[in-house]
Design a protein around this motif. Structure first.
Motif: not given
Length: 277
Positions: A36-46
């Motif tokens: 699956g696609v793995t999002g980085s630590l910045g996911c969820g940040k504006a």
């Protein structure tokens, strides 16, 4: 002299900086694992800067101030992991880059760094390898990045550097797109990486043999044969028999000399990147 963003002719320097690159410090890909696609630590940040344009900033790496620019797409969705394209300029400055944004549009986050001098350093102890690592970490912390889809695009001097990174940062860079350039001394390279190479046979600054050498390294590491088949856009071809997921493409033009080929490279590269599993 410096080259402005509006110049499509590219730089005339050889871009051949140095003897090679260190093969130590192979960073691991924190975003890998699973299908699956793995999002980085910045996911969820504006987004931290205005979207839809390159915003220029400074960062400290190894005690030196380094310049970079980041571009969040318009209508940026902080919950969606985006591909990341890292751009490496030709001699003359940070804006002497392939304008991949013409084709990636709102479907990728882009970042471009600046060399400490006019051209990149590809020596064994190059500070630009640490700069790559720190810049990638910074972007993955600020933006929602699909860490399995980090792409590199290099022109001239930036292409020389990208060929080093394609050796020592495999598993981090999914694919490379090179305009002109050549292959510095590299050894003990990592695993597979997909690649597309655009080189003009009449390039008087970076002779075509340098591009052939870089291409042939990938043909070997990816287990490709020498048979080719047409690849859109013409005159590109792809090599048959490459390991699944690691194609190699070659686009040989004529009469363009050392041009960045802004009317061709962005579309060819983005189509290649987008086709990868």
């Amino acid at each position: 002299g410096s080259v402005t963003a509006s110049s499509a002719s590219g730089d005339s320097s050889s871009g051949s900086g140095g003897a090679g690159a260190s093969t130590s410090a192979s960073a691991s890909n924190s975003g890998s694992g699973g299908s699956g696609v793995t999002g980085s630590l910045g996911c969820g940040k504006a987004p931290s800067v205005e979207t839809g344009k390159f915003v220029y900033e400074d960062m400290m790496v190894g005690g030196a101030t380094r310049k970079y620019a980041i571009r969040f797409p318009n209508e940026y969705d902080p919950k969606k992991p985006y591909p990341l394209v890292m751009l490496f300029h030709g001699c003359g400055g940070i804006d002497n880059n392939v304008p991949i944004e013409k084709e990636s549009k709102n479907d990728a986050v882009l970042v471009k760094g600046a060399a400490m001098e006019s051209c990149w350093n590809t020596a064994l102890d190059s500070p630009d390898l640490a700069f790559f690592d720190e810049l990638l970490t910074l972007v993955e912390d600020r933006a929602c990045i699909d860490s399995s889809r980090v792409f590199g695009v290099g022109y001239s001097s930036g292409s020389w550097l990208l060929n080093v990174l394609g050796c020592v940062r495999t598993g981090i860079i999914r694919a490379q797109g090179n305009v002109s350039g050549g292959l510095p001394f590299v050894q003990n390279c990592g695993g597979n990486i997909a690649g597309i190479f655009l080189h003009d046979k009449d390039d008087k600054s970076n002779g075509i043999q340098g591009g052939i050498n870089a291409r042939d390294r990938l043909l070997t590491v990816n287990g490709c044969g020498m048979g080719t088949a047409p690849l859109d856009p013409a005159p590109c071809v792809h090599y048959e028999g490459c390991q699944d997921g690691y194609p190699v493409a070659w686009c040989q033009t004529s009469g363009k000399d050392h041009s960045r080929q802004d009317d061709f490279a962005p579309g060819a590269f983005w189509k290649f990147f987008s086709s990868l599993p």
